[in-house]
Scaffold this motif. Structure first.
Motif, mmCIF file in Angstrom:
data_model
loop_
_atom_site.group_PDB
_atom_site.id
_atom_site.type_symbol
_atom_site.label_atom_id
_atom_site.label_comp_id
_atom_site.label_asym_id
_atom_site.label_seq_id
_atom_site.Cartn_x
_atom_site.Cartn_y
_atom_site.Cartn_z
ATOM 1 N N GLU A 21 0.831 -1.213 0.000
ATOM 2 C CA GLU A 21 0.000 0.000 0.000
ATOM 3 C C GLU A 21 0.863 1.260 0.000
ATOM 4 O O GLU A 21 1.843 1.343 0.728
ATOM 5 C CB GLU A 21 -0.912 0.051 1.232
ATOM 6 N N VAL A 29 -7.267 12.604 -10.918
ATOM 7 C CA VAL A 29 -6.961 11.249 -11.373
ATOM 8 C C VAL A 29 -5.497 10.955 -11.028
ATOM 9 O O VAL A 29 -4.617 11.790 -11.246
ATOM 10 C CB VAL A 29 -7.249 11.050 -12.878
ATOM 11 N N TYR A 35 -2.349 8.471 -11.665
ATOM 12 C CA TYR A 35 -1.808 7.532 -12.643
ATOM 13 C C TYR A 35 -0.728 6.685 -11.985
ATOM 14 O O TYR A 35 0.230 7.226 -11.425
ATOM 15 C CB TYR A 35 -1.195 8.280 -13.832
ATOM 16 N N ASN A 52 -2.776 1.299 -13.660
ATOM 17 C CA ASN A 52 -4.070 1.666 -13.092
ATOM 18 C C ASN A 52 -4.212 3.185 -13.065
ATOM 19 O O ASN A 52 -3.224 3.905 -13.015
ATOM 20 C CB ASN A 52 -4.175 1.114 -11.672
ATOM 21 N N THR A 53 -5.459 3.644 -13.109
ATOM 22 C CA THR A 53 -5.778 5.032 -12.815
ATOM 23 C C THR A 53 -6.871 5.025 -11.761
ATOM 24 O O THR A 53 -7.734 4.139 -11.759
ATOM 25 C CB THR A 53 -6.258 5.808 -14.050
ATOM 26 N N VAL A 54 -6.827 5.978 -10.855
ATOM 27 C CA VAL A 54 -7.818 6.088 -9.799
ATOM 28 C C VAL A 54 -8.379 7.499 -9.815
ATOM 29 O O VAL A 54 -7.615 8.465 -9.724
ATOM 30 C CB VAL A 54 -7.191 5.793 -8.412
ATOM 31 N N ASN A 55 -9.693 7.627 -9.952
ATOM 32 C CA ASN A 55 -10.346 8.930 -9.890
ATOM 33 C C ASN A 55 -10.868 9.172 -8.481
ATOM 34 O O ASN A 55 -11.474 8.284 -7.886
ATOM 35 C CB ASN A 55 -11.527 9.004 -10.862
ATOM 36 N N THR A 56 -10.646 10.391 -7.979
ATOM 37 C CA THR A 56 -11.247 10.748 -6.701
ATOM 38 C C THR A 56 -12.719 11.038 -6.933
ATOM 39 O O THR A 56 -13.139 11.366 -8.033
ATOM 40 C CB THR A 56 -10.571 11.975 -6.073
ATOM 41 N N SER A 57 -13.491 10.933 -5.915
ATOM 42 C CA SER A 57 -14.935 11.137 -6.040
ATOM 43 C C SER A 57 -15.327 12.593 -5.863
ATOM 44 O O SER A 57 -16.497 12.932 -6.016
ATOM 45 C CB SER A 57 -15.652 10.284 -4.989
ATOM 46 N N VAL A 60 -5.103 9.568 -1.874
ATOM 47 C CA VAL A 60 -5.611 8.268 -2.297
ATOM 48 C C VAL A 60 -4.669 7.212 -1.740
ATOM 49 O O VAL A 60 -3.451 7.408 -1.724
ATOM 50 C CB VAL A 60 -5.649 8.178 -3.845
ATOM 51 N N LEU A 103 -3.335 3.587 -2.569
ATOM 52 C CA LEU A 103 -3.251 2.560 -3.610
ATOM 53 C C LEU A 103 -2.970 1.232 -2.924
ATOM 54 O O LEU A 103 -1.965 1.094 -2.220
ATOM 55 C CB LEU A 103 -2.143 2.901 -4.608
#
Length: 105
Positions: free
Chosen positions: A18, A39, A41, A54-59, A66, A68
């Protein structure tokens, strides 16, 4: 689409698999519209180059970190962050590099 990138991106290992990513928000006047979020990357190092894993979008645009999860132990990653509006993502922050830890505690 935003015209600036998030600043002061920092990475920290939480566990062997993590990493927490934190950043400062972009200035509101550079959003060029309604800021929807950020986002993250994630690129993984493999055989002389990095590949997008992976890509992670915040809400929300008010979320500036974030976690990971599910990363490989003792693996090198590079990470960047960009803000996005309904028109798309803006420029990415400078790359930050991190190597995850081992699971042999």
């Amino acid at each position: 689409m935003p015209s600036s990138e998030p600043s002061n991106v920092t990475l920290k290992n939480l566990k062997f698999d993590e990493v927490i990513v934190e950043w400062d928000p972009i200035p509101q006047h550079t959003a060029n519209g309604v800021l929807l979020g950020y986002v993250v990357y994630l690129y993984e190092y493999s055989y002389w180059y990095y590949t997008l894993k992976n890509t992670v979008n915040t809400s929300s645009p008010s979320v500036h970190k974030v976690i990971l999860r599910g990363l490989k132990a003792v693996q090198s990653y590079r990470i960047s962050v960009a803000a996005f509006t309904s028109k798309g993502a803006g420029p990415q922050s400078y790359w930050r590099y991190i190597t995850t830890g081992t699971n042999n505690f």
